[in-house]
Design a protein around this motif. Structure first.
Motif, PDB file in Angstrom:
ATOM      1  N   ASN A 194      -4.678  -8.408  -1.719  1.00  0.00           N
ATOM      2  CA  ASN A 194      -3.433  -9.053  -2.155  1.00  0.00           C
ATOM      3  C   ASN A 194      -2.203  -8.161  -2.002  1.00  0.00           C
ATOM      4  O   ASN A 194      -1.219  -8.332  -2.726  1.00  0.00           O
ATOM      5  N   ALA A 195      -2.250  -7.237  -1.049  1.00  0.00           N
ATOM      6  CA  ALA A 195      -1.077  -6.395  -0.791  1.00  0.00           C
ATOM      7  C   ALA A 195      -0.070  -7.098   0.116  1.00  0.00           C
ATOM      8  O   ALA A 195       1.042  -6.601   0.299  1.00  0.00           O
ATOM      9  N   GLY A 196      -0.455  -8.240   0.710  1.00  0.00           N
ATOM     10  CA  GLY A 196       0.478  -8.996   1.556  1.00  0.00           C
ATOM     11  C   GLY A 196       0.281  -8.787   3.040  1.00  0.00           C
ATOM     12  O   GLY A 196       1.200  -9.001   3.826  1.00  0.00           O
ATOM     13  N   LYS A 197      -0.926  -8.388   3.457  1.00  0.00           N
ATOM     14  CA  LYS A 197      -1.176  -8.081   4.864  1.00  0.00           C
ATOM     15  C   LYS A 197      -1.031  -9.331   5.751  1.00  0.00           C
ATOM     16  O   LYS A 197      -0.356  -9.305   6.784  1.00  0.00           O
ATOM     17  N   LEU A 272      -1.037   1.284   6.563  1.00  0.00           N
ATOM     18  CA  LEU A 272      -1.547   1.204   5.197  1.00  0.00           C
ATOM     19  C   LEU A 272      -0.503   0.482   4.353  1.00  0.00           C
ATOM     20  O   LEU A 272       0.594   0.988   4.139  1.00  0.00           O
ATOM     21  N   MET A 273      -0.848  -0.726   3.912  1.00  0.00           N
ATOM     22  CA  MET A 273       0.099  -1.529   3.143  1.00  0.00           C
ATOM     23  C   MET A 273      -0.164  -1.362   1.657  1.00  0.00           C
ATOM     24  O   MET A 273      -1.298  -1.511   1.196  1.00  0.00           O
ATOM     25  N   MET A 274       0.903  -1.051   0.920  1.00  0.00           N
ATOM     26  CA  MET A 274       0.821  -0.887  -0.531  1.00  0.00           C
ATOM     27  C   MET A 274       1.735  -1.892  -1.204  1.00  0.00           C
ATOM     28  O   MET A 274       2.728  -2.350  -0.627  1.00  0.00           O
ATOM     29  N   ASP A 275       1.419  -2.215  -2.441  1.00  0.00           N
ATOM     30  CA  ASP A 275       2.273  -3.053  -3.271  1.00  0.00           C
ATOM     31  C   ASP A 275       3.366  -2.162  -3.856  1.00  0.00           C
ATOM     32  O   ASP A 275       3.072  -1.132  -4.482  1.00  0.00           O
ATOM     33  N   ALA A 276       4.632  -2.550  -3.680  1.00  0.00           N
ATOM     34  CA  ALA A 276       5.751  -1.713  -4.132  1.00  0.00           C
ATOM     35  C   ALA A 276       5.694  -1.423  -5.627  1.00  0.00           C
ATOM     36  O   ALA A 276       6.125  -0.355  -6.084  1.00  0.00           O
ATOM     37  N   GLN A 277       5.140  -2.350  -6.402  1.00  0.00           N
ATOM     38  CA  GLN A 277       5.111  -2.173  -7.846  1.00  0.00           C
ATOM     39  C   GLN A 277       3.890  -1.396  -8.333  1.00  0.00           C
ATOM     40  O   GLN A 277       3.833  -1.003  -9.497  1.00  0.00           O
ATOM     41  N   ASN A 278       2.916  -1.200  -7.441  1.00  0.00           N
ATOM     42  CA  ASN A 278       1.709  -0.436  -7.804  1.00  0.00           C
ATOM     43  C   ASN A 278       1.303   0.454  -6.631  1.00  0.00           C
ATOM     44  O   ASN A 278       0.204   0.342  -6.109  1.00  0.00           O
ATOM     45  N   ASN A 303       5.099  -2.874   0.661  1.00  0.00           N
ATOM     46  CA  ASN A 303       5.436  -4.294   0.732  1.00  0.00           C
ATOM     47  C   ASN A 303       5.983  -4.809  -0.607  1.00  0.00           C
ATOM     48  O   ASN A 303       5.896  -4.136  -1.620  1.00  0.00           O
ATOM     49  N   LYS A 304       6.548  -6.017  -0.561  1.00  0.00           N
ATOM     50  CA  LYS A 304       7.149  -6.703  -1.720  1.00  0.00           C
ATOM     51  C   LYS A 304       8.343  -5.912  -2.254  1.00  0.00           C
ATOM     52  O   LYS A 304       8.595  -5.877  -3.466  1.00  0.00           O
ATOM     53  N   TRP A 305       9.075  -5.282  -1.329  1.00  0.00           N
ATOM     54  CA  TRP A 305      10.231  -4.483  -1.711  1.00  0.00           C
ATOM     55  C   TRP A 305      11.350  -5.363  -2.279  1.00  0.00           C
ATOM     56  O   TRP A 305      12.216  -4.889  -3.005  1.00  0.00           O
ATOM     57  N   GLY A 331       4.511  13.927   6.299  1.00  0.00           N
ATOM     58  CA  GLY A 331       5.519  13.398   7.209  1.00  0.00           C
ATOM     59  C   GLY A 331       5.200  12.036   7.780  1.00  0.00           C
ATOM     60  O   GLY A 331       5.947  11.526   8.616  1.00  0.00           O
ATOM     61  N   ALA A 332       4.097  11.419   7.365  1.00  0.00           N
ATOM     62  CA  ALA A 332       3.758  10.087   7.873  1.00  0.00           C
ATOM     63  C   ALA A 332       4.917   9.130   7.596  1.00  0.00           C
ATOM     64  O   ALA A 332       5.461   9.121   6.498  1.00  0.00           O
ATOM     65  N   PRO A 333       5.309   8.327   8.574  1.00  0.00           N
ATOM     66  CA  PRO A 333       6.437   7.411   8.346  1.00  0.00           C
ATOM     67  C   PRO A 333       6.138   6.425   7.229  1.00  0.00           C
ATOM     68  O   PRO A 333       5.018   5.914   7.119  1.00  0.00           O
ATOM     69  N   ILE A 334       7.123   6.174   6.395  1.00  0.00           N
ATOM     70  CA  ILE A 334       6.972   5.230   5.284  1.00  0.00           C
ATOM     71  C   ILE A 334       8.140   4.255   5.340  1.00  0.00           C
ATOM     72  O   ILE A 334       9.295   4.654   5.459  1.00  0.00           O
ATOM     73  N   VAL A 335       7.822   2.966   5.316  1.00  0.00           N
ATOM     74  CA  VAL A 335       8.820   1.918   5.520  1.00  0.00           C
ATOM     75  C   VAL A 335       8.717   0.913   4.384  1.00  0.00           C
ATOM     76  O   VAL A 335       7.621   0.446   4.053  1.00  0.00           O
ATOM     77  N   ALA A 336       9.852   0.567   3.784  1.00  0.00           N
ATOM     78  CA  ALA A 336       9.902  -0.475   2.758  1.00  0.00           C
ATOM     79  C   ALA A 336      10.077  -1.822   3.454  1.00  0.00           C
ATOM     80  O   ALA A 336      10.997  -1.992   4.268  1.00  0.00           O
ATOM     81  N   VAL A 337       9.188  -2.775   3.157  1.00  0.00           N
ATOM     82  CA  VAL A 337       9.232  -4.072   3.827  1.00  0.00           C
ATOM     83  C   VAL A 337       9.041  -5.195   2.814  1.00  0.00           C
ATOM     84  O   VAL A 337       8.621  -4.969   1.677  1.00  0.00           O
ATOM     85  N   SER A 338       9.346  -6.395   3.267  1.00  0.00           N
ATOM     86  CA  SER A 338       8.986  -7.612   2.536  1.00  0.00           C
ATOM     87  C   SER A 338       8.419  -8.578   3.557  1.00  0.00           C
ATOM     88  O   SER A 338       9.168  -9.141   4.370  1.00  0.00           O
ATOM     89  N   GLY A 339       7.089  -8.721   3.543  1.00  0.00           N
ATOM     90  CA  GLY A 339       6.464  -9.619   4.499  1.00  0.00           C
ATOM     91  C   GLY A 339       6.892 -11.056   4.286  1.00  0.00           C
ATOM     92  O   GLY A 339       7.001 -11.829   5.243  1.00  0.00           O
ATOM     93  N   LEU A 340       7.168 -11.429   3.043  1.00  0.00           N
ATOM     94  CA  LEU A 340       7.570 -12.798   2.739  1.00  0.00           C
ATOM     95  C   LEU A 340       8.983 -13.082   3.225  1.00  0.00           C
ATOM     96  O   LEU A 340       9.248 -14.130   3.827  1.00  0.00           O
ATOM     97  N   MET A 341       9.905 -12.156   3.002  1.00  0.00           N
ATOM     98  CA  MET A 341      11.311 -12.360   3.364  1.00  0.00           C
ATOM     99  C   MET A 341      11.637 -11.842   4.764  1.00  0.00           C
ATOM    100  O   MET A 341      12.713 -12.128   5.290  1.00  0.00           O
ATOM    101  N   GLY A 342      10.734 -11.062   5.358  1.00  0.00           N
ATOM    102  CA  GLY A 342      10.991 -10.532   6.698  1.00  0.00           C
ATOM    103  C   GLY A 342      11.870  -9.304   6.724  1.00  0.00           C
ATOM    104  O   GLY A 342      12.382  -8.931   7.784  1.00  0.00           O
ATOM    105  N   GLU A 343      12.041  -8.649   5.597  1.00  0.00           N
ATOM    106  CA  GLU A 343      12.891  -7.455   5.542  1.00  0.00           C
ATOM    107  C   GLU A 343      12.113  -6.232   6.018  1.00  0.00           C
ATOM    108  O   GLU A 343      10.940  -6.069   5.696  1.00  0.00           O
TER     109      GLU A 343
END
Length: 456
Positions: A194-197, A272-278, A303-305, A331-343
């Motif tokens: 349920n991380a939003g993959k 590696l997709m993580m939940d922004a709140q956890n 995800n769920k940013w 140094g692994a790249p880390i990106v804030a996204v929202s799969g639902l909103m497309g951000e």
């Protein structure tokens, strides 16, 4: 466009077993429990000299509008629309059921060639069930056993009337360097349930290709989809959520997790997709460690940013947290996204391309030697038991990931802390953030070892 055949039928008649038989690999999950397959899965099938695309589908079943069952059937209907022909599969051991009769009408309305396959036909009971299937009005049944490979010759005779034979000259075509460079990047999307993959991949595709649900564990198979972003091809694998081993109880979930791990090993870049709140929970760290051990390039997607409060400095905090909790892939790249909103999708895709380039990087030998001499001069290896360790030279043996061999004396005595120093120094000097770096120790041969001591 290759000829495409969709396998349809009610649940648990052996569709996924037939799919695996035709593609020559155990790609689709198979279990005695009905309803294992949920998304549609495509593969390249080979039946003797016939090549075609095969689509495995969820079992045809009825459910209330908007339910998971109804959306599974929508996926099956999409597969039927894409196909040039259909395999309608029944279970010959059970015989015809009301569901078989109802879905036979569904297959006829598709107005496409339909081959009726009586699966599990081995033995006396299978013979009787196959005879019953004439009542469906879909022509002569082809008796097969997908599990044991029986009836493949009869199936070939029927399919050969639909699919043109493969040109042998095309099979012998060798891939050029340019074709290799333009080959799609293989990307696996992994994370906790349920991380939003699946939601993220659906947004990339611009369609509801993969089933999504608020309930954890919707995805079971690792489903591959092809996308193009700014002229670059990607083959993206959606995977089942990975929970702690102690929480995995059902056999089916164990199969789903094994399928996800295979996708990681097959991939070149793993997101590696993580939940922004956890985020950065223990299981996230375990998954990241697995990716590093498998030697795959890592990109972290939070995800769920869109649910976060948006305070300034949140992104910088993500960077600090990632380097703190995952020093093995600093140094692994880390990106804030929202799969639902497309951000953040464009930033994520660019990070995947850059991580892939780093994963393939080769360090020039001259530059490697200069760095090695300077690194030893700045921090010499420690003496062990009063004896100095001698590091002779280092060379890169391969990329994907960058791998090096360090020739030295007494390889077993070099501390892991010193190897970490060399690895981190190499990352910083040659700009290898995030990707696994492998250093293998090898003792240099002693040129005098073969000479015997002279007697006194």
């Amino acid at each position: 466009m290759p000829f495409t055949i969709a396998i349809i039928g009610r649940p648990n008649v052996g569709k996924s077993t037939l799919f695996n038989r035709l593609v020559g690999q155990k790609l689709a999950l198979v279990d005695d429990m009905p309803g294992v397959t949920r998304d549609r899965r495509e593969g390249e099938a080979k039946l003797f000299d016939l090549n075609f695309t095969i689509i495995d589908t969820a079992g045809l079943d009825e459910g209330p509008k908007g339910s998971l069952t109804a959306r599974m059937q929508e996926q099956t209907e999409t597969a039927i629309a894409l196909a040039d022909a259909l395999f309608f599969v029944i279970d010959a051991r059970i015989g015809l059921t009301p569901a078989d009769r109802a879905f036979a009408d569904f297959a006829r309305r598709a107005d496409k060639p339909v081959l009726l396959l009586a699966n599990k036909s081995e033995g006396k009971h299978g013979e009787l069930g196959a005879m019953e299937s004439y009542a469906l009005g879909l022509g002569d049944p082809i008796q097969i056993s997908a599990e044991h490979g029986e009836g493949m010759g009869e199936l070939y005779d029927a399919v050969s009337k639909l699919v043109p034979p493969t040109d042998d000259e095309e099979d012998e075509h060798e891939e050029t360097d340019e074709e290799r460079a333009n080959r799609p990047i293989r990307v696996a999307i992994v994370g906790r349930p349920n991380a939003g993959k699946s939601t993220l991949i659906n947004h990339l595709l611009g369609e509801e290709r993969l089933l999504t649900s608020p309930e954890a564990g919707t995805t079971r198979d690792s489903i591959a989809v092809e996308i193009e972003w700014k002229g670059r091809g990607f083959r993206i694998f959606d995977t089942a959520g990975l929970r702690r081993r102690s929480r995995i109880e059902e056999k089916l979930e164990k199969l789903s997790v094994a399928d996800a791990l295979r996708a990681v090993r097959f991939a070149e870049v793993v997101v590696l997709m993580m939940d922004a709140q956890n985020r950065f929970e223990e299981q996230d760290l375990r998954i990241a460690d697995l990716i590093e051990r498998e030697g795959r390039a890592l990109v972290i997607a939070v995800n769920k940013w869109d649910l976060m409060d948006g305070n300034p400095g949140q992104i910088s905090m993500l960077r600090r947290d990632a380097d703190h909790w995952l020093p093995q892939v600093a140094g692994a790249p880390i990106v804030a996204v929202s799969g639902l909103m497309g951000e953040g999708i464009d930033r994520l895709m660019q990070a995947i391309i850059e991580a892939y380039a780093i994963w393939n990087r080769r360090v020039p030998t001259a530059a490697l030697n200069r760095w090695f001499e300077q690194a030893i001069a700045d921090n010499p290896p420690p003496a062990v038991s009063g004896r100095r360790l001698k590091l002779n030279y280092i060379t890169q043996t391969k990329a994907r990931p960058p791998s090096f061999v360090l020739f030295c004396s007494r390889a077993d005595a070099i501390p892991q802390s010193y190897l970490r120093y060399l690895t981190n120094s190499m990352r910083e000097t040659f700009e290898l953030p995030g990707t696994p770096v492998r250093i293998t120790l090898r003792e240099k041969a002693n040129p005098f070892a073969h000479k015997r001591k002279r007697p006194n």
